[in-house]
Each structure stands twice: as structure tokens, then as C-alpha cells.
Design a protein around this motif. Structure first.
Motif, PDB file in Angstrom:
ATOM      1  N   HIS A  21       0.799  -1.220   0.000  1.00 24.22           N
ATOM      2  CA  HIS A  21       0.000   0.000   0.000  1.00 24.22           C
ATOM      3  C   HIS A  21       0.839   1.280   0.000  1.00 24.22           C
ATOM      4  O   HIS A  21       1.477   1.612   0.982  1.00 24.22           O
ATOM      5  N   GLU A 172      -8.645   2.374  -3.553  1.00 27.47           N
ATOM      6  CA  GLU A 172      -8.851   2.442  -2.109  1.00 27.47           C
ATOM      7  C   GLU A 172     -10.178   3.146  -1.822  1.00 27.47           C
ATOM      8  O   GLU A 172     -10.241   4.362  -1.679  1.00 27.47           O
ATOM      9  N   TRP A 198     -13.724   3.524   2.296  1.00 31.74           N
ATOM     10  CA  TRP A 198     -12.675   4.221   3.048  1.00 31.74           C
ATOM     11  C   TRP A 198     -13.352   4.807   4.287  1.00 31.74           C
ATOM     12  O   TRP A 198     -13.170   4.314   5.378  1.00 31.74           O
ATOM     13  N   HIS A 235     -10.153  -0.906   5.399  1.00 25.59           N
ATOM     14  CA  HIS A 235     -10.888   0.206   6.022  1.00 25.59           C
ATOM     15  C   HIS A 235     -12.295  -0.186   6.486  1.00 25.59           C
ATOM     16  O   HIS A 235     -13.083   0.678   6.858  1.00 25.59           O
ATOM     17  N   HIS A 256      -3.319  -2.888   4.416  1.00 24.37           N
ATOM     18  CA  HIS A 256      -2.602  -2.037   5.380  1.00 24.37           C
ATOM     19  C   HIS A 256      -3.437  -1.848   6.645  1.00 24.37           C
ATOM     20  O   HIS A 256      -4.359  -1.043   6.677  1.00 24.37           O
ATOM     21  N   ARG A 270     -10.295   1.332  12.830  1.00 23.54           N
ATOM     22  CA  ARG A 270      -9.290   1.263  11.774  1.00 23.54           C
ATOM     23  C   ARG A 270      -8.410   0.007  11.834  1.00 23.54           C
ATOM     24  O   ARG A 270      -7.938  -0.455  10.813  1.00 23.54           O
ATOM     25  N   ASP A 336       1.665   2.065   3.636  1.00 24.16           N
ATOM     26  CA  ASP A 336       0.845   3.287   3.545  1.00 24.16           C
ATOM     27  C   ASP A 336       1.725   4.536   3.543  1.00 24.16           C
ATOM     28  O   ASP A 336       1.268   5.622   3.894  1.00 24.16           O
TER      29      ASP A 336
END
Ligand SMILES: [Zn+2]
Length: 392
Positions: A21, A172, A198, A235, A256, A270, A336
């Protein structure tokens, strides 16, 4: 320090890395970052700008990919819904489907141009054959690019050896799509991974808006699976992730995210709960751990002592996943990097992405043998790619 060596079909002493990511296009278009440049050069250019304050100092650059043996990156198409816009400077946001479409196409075109103009640096991976062509040179010989900052004039000069870095496109968050059927066009354009959400909650609950999968969410999953997309649950809320893992017929990953069980005081949705991780592992998914201090130590601020979070903390998240799975086949890395944070908000040992290699000796200290370390650094993501990318 022990060296990590010899995984199947390879004689190289340092395993290459697959990073699941990076928000490359978002950063290139928002901050005009040029990822052909070194980290030092980008930081020098941004010294008198507001970029470091808005998003941290960059951690990424093509020379650092070479020095860190980063062979493949899952490169995102990412937009935030306008209501989450951090400031007028944040251009990569959308108010409606038409704007989302235009901006996502801009990001896709950015990747195409980058790869067309610099084929020795970056190449897009659409299928198994592309993947094989990217990995071949990395497996034959590690990249070597002298770092002028640490060059030792006494040492025998080695021949510079660089390899193209492969980019796999990942959407994403599908929230900006006009309808689930639009996924077919993104597949045709080369996108291979996609996360339904997301923020939330059109298709399902997300990082900022809790909830479960909606009717339209289930319809999206059906379209994605029929096309061959790998679903990314990073997410999703626990409720929607578990529902989607039960329902989705295609391959699944978490590109991620960290283990919520290890983060005392973690707020919100998260990070993945043990329940979600267990379900992901049952579906033979892989989860990429994320070296961002606020996702390793809640409340971490850029003014804190950087030694409070080290790569050992990140290695503990890898170990947690492996302990739950009972093997080393389900953990990977998804940095990320430059995704809304940068240096100094990363573990102490990291100055640039090249320092990710420092995770290998730490995993060895946790008791992982060389072949498991190679699995964690790249081979698990490689397995996912080999299983899920189309033949042509
Ligand atoms: Zn993300």
C-alpha cells in the motif's frame, strides 16, 4: 547480524520487498512530489513549503526503492469524500460521482505516464506475465545503487545495478463510483485490487462511519468477485469485514492494517480485531502491517520521543498474526507511506522506505527462520498476486 538468505529459486542474500500500500498518485498530484527523485532531494525541495507540516517529510523515492529492494508496490487510486477534506490544498477529494470519476482517471493516467516515460524505473503490472517480468531481475541479483551520503571511497566500487519497480493498481474505497457496475470499467483499465470503503457507509461501515454491509454493498461485492478483483478489507468495520469475508467469493486481503489487540487504547475501527484476522486467515488472506506510529501507539505526536516506537513494535504485530495463523503465510507489509503521514511519525529506525529491511533481523530475533522472513517481506504477497492476477 545474521543475513537473510536463500528462498526458493533465489540466491540473493537480501529478500526483496513487496509493499501492499502506497498512495503514490495522491501525493504526486496533491504535493507535486516526484518519486523519481531521492528522499533527500524531495525533502530539500520541500524545505520551505508547507508540505512537511501538512503530511510529514517524504519516506519514498525511486533510489530508496532500489536500496531497500522494493520490487513491487500496490499503488492506490485514492480520493477522500469532500466532507473529509483537510484543507483547500487537498485537491484529491470528490463531491459527486462525476468528480470522483475525473480525479480517479487523472490518478490512473498519472501512473500510465510515469511508467510510459520511465520504463526503467516503473512498470505497471496487469497480469501474471507482467509480474514475472518484474520479479525476474530482482530474483537474479539484488539492486545496488550507491548512496552518495554513505559511499565509502576505500571500498571496492561495485557495479550499479537497478531494476524496474512494478506497480499493481488498487482502488482504495469505491465510495465515489456511480454504481457497482462501474467496477467493470476499472478492471478493464487495469485495476486489480479494491476496497469497498474508506470512510463509510454507502456500501458498508468504514473507518470514519460505522455500519454493516448494505444491499448496494453486497451488490458491489458480487460485481467485484465476478470480475476477479481481490477485495481489500483494510478500512472496513469489524461488522462489515466479517460479513464481506463470509460473502465474498473472490480472493481477500487487508493491504494495510494493524492488530487491534496489541494497541492499548486504540479508538475506532481502523485496526483489525482478532475475529476479523481469524476470518481473513481462514480465507487464506494476507494482512500487511503498517509502520505508522499513531497506529502502533495511540496518541503519538510528532513531538514525542521517536524511540517510544520501534520496528520491534511492528514486528510484534507480524508475530501476532503469525501466532494466530499458526504459520508465517498470512503476514506481510503494507506501509501506507506518504499516505497522510511521513517522517517523523514512523518507527525510530526508519528514515526512508529503504530501512524496512531492518525488520528482517528483528523477525529473526522473534525466532523466524529465513524462509519465513522472506514470506513476510514478499513471498506471501507474491502468492496472492500469482493466484489472483489474470493470465493476460
Ligand atoms: Zn488507507
Amino acid at each position: 547480524m545474521r543475513s537473510v538468505s536463500h528462498y526458493p529459486g533465489s540466491t540473493q542474500m537480501t529478500p526483496y520487498i513487496i509493499d501492499a500500500h502506497e498512495d503514490i498518485a495522491y501525493n504526486a498530484l496533491t504535493f507535486r512530489r516526484d518519486y523519481l527523485l531521492s528522499v533527500v532531494e524531495t525533502r530539500r525541495q520541500e524545505k520551505d513549503t508547507l508540505n512537511p507540516q501538512r503530511t510529514g517529510h517524504t519516506l519514498l523515492g525511486w533510489p530508496e526503492y532500489q536500496r531497500g529492494q522494493v520490487a513491487v508496490i500496490f499503488a492506490t487510486l485514492f480520493l477522500a469524500p469532500r466532507r473529509y477534506q483537510a484543507g483547500a490544498w487537498e485537491t484529491q477529494t470528490f463531491a459527486d460521482a462525476a468528480e470522483a470519476r475525473k480525479r480517479l482517471e487523472n490518478q490512473l493516467n498519472f501512473y500510465r505516464r510515469l511508467c510510459d516515460d520511465h520504463p526503467e524505473q516503473f512498470r505497471l503490472i496487469y497480469n501474471k506475465n507482467d509480474l514475472q517480468q518484474i520479479l525476474e531481475p530482482w530474483e537474479k541479483e539484488p539492486a545496488f545503487l550507491p548512496d552518495p551520503a554513505v559511499a565509502d571511497p576505500e571500498s571496492e566500487p561495485r557495479k550499479t545495478m537497478t531494476h524496474p519497480v512494478g506497480l499493481v493498481l488498487s482502488l482504495e474505497g469505491a465510495e465515489g463510483l456511480r454504481a457497482p457496475e462501474e467496477m467493470e470499467e476499472w478492471w478493464q483499465m487495469g485495476v486489480r485490487f479494491a476496497g469497498p470503503v474508506w470512510a463509510g457507509t454507502r456500501f458498508c461501515g468504514g473507518s470514519y462511519e460505522p455500519g454493516e454491509c448494505t444491499r448496494e454493498g453486497y451488490a458491489l461485492l458480487e460485481v467485484m468477485a465476478s470480475l476477479g478483483f481481490t477485495m481489500d478489507i483494510s478500512h472496513m468495520t469489524e461488522a462489515s469485514a466479517v460479513q464481506a469475508l463470509d460473502r465474498y467469493e473472490g480472493p481477500v486481503i487487508a493491504s494495510h492494517a494493524n492488530a487491534r489487540a496489541l494497541i492499548k487504547g486504540a479508538q475506532g475501527e481502523r485496526q483489525l480485531t482478532d475475529l476479523t484476522i481469524r476470518r481473513l486467515v481462514e480465507r487464506d488472506g494476507v494482512m500487511g502491517v503498517l509502520p505508522y506510529n499513531r497506529f502502533l501507539r495511540p496518541g503519538w505526536a510528532d513531538t514525542d520521543d521517536r524511540q517510544l516506537v520501534t520496528l520491534r513494535t511492528l514486528a510484534a504485530h507480524v508475530d501476532h498474526i503469525c501466532q494466530m495463523a499458526g504459520d508465517a503465510l498470512h503476514a506481510g507489509i503494507g506501509t501506507d507511506f506518504d499516505g497522510g503521514f511521513g517522517w517523523p511519525a514512523v518507527p525510530y529506525e526508519i528514515d526512508t522506505i529503504a530501512d524496512l529491511q531492518k525488520l528482517a533481523p528483528l523477525l529473526a530475533e522473534f525466532g523466524y527462520p529465513d524462509d519465513s522472513i522472506a514470506q513476510i517481506l514478499s513471498q506471501n504477497w507474491r502468492r496472492v498476486l500469482e493466484r489472483t492476477l489474470p493470465e493476460t
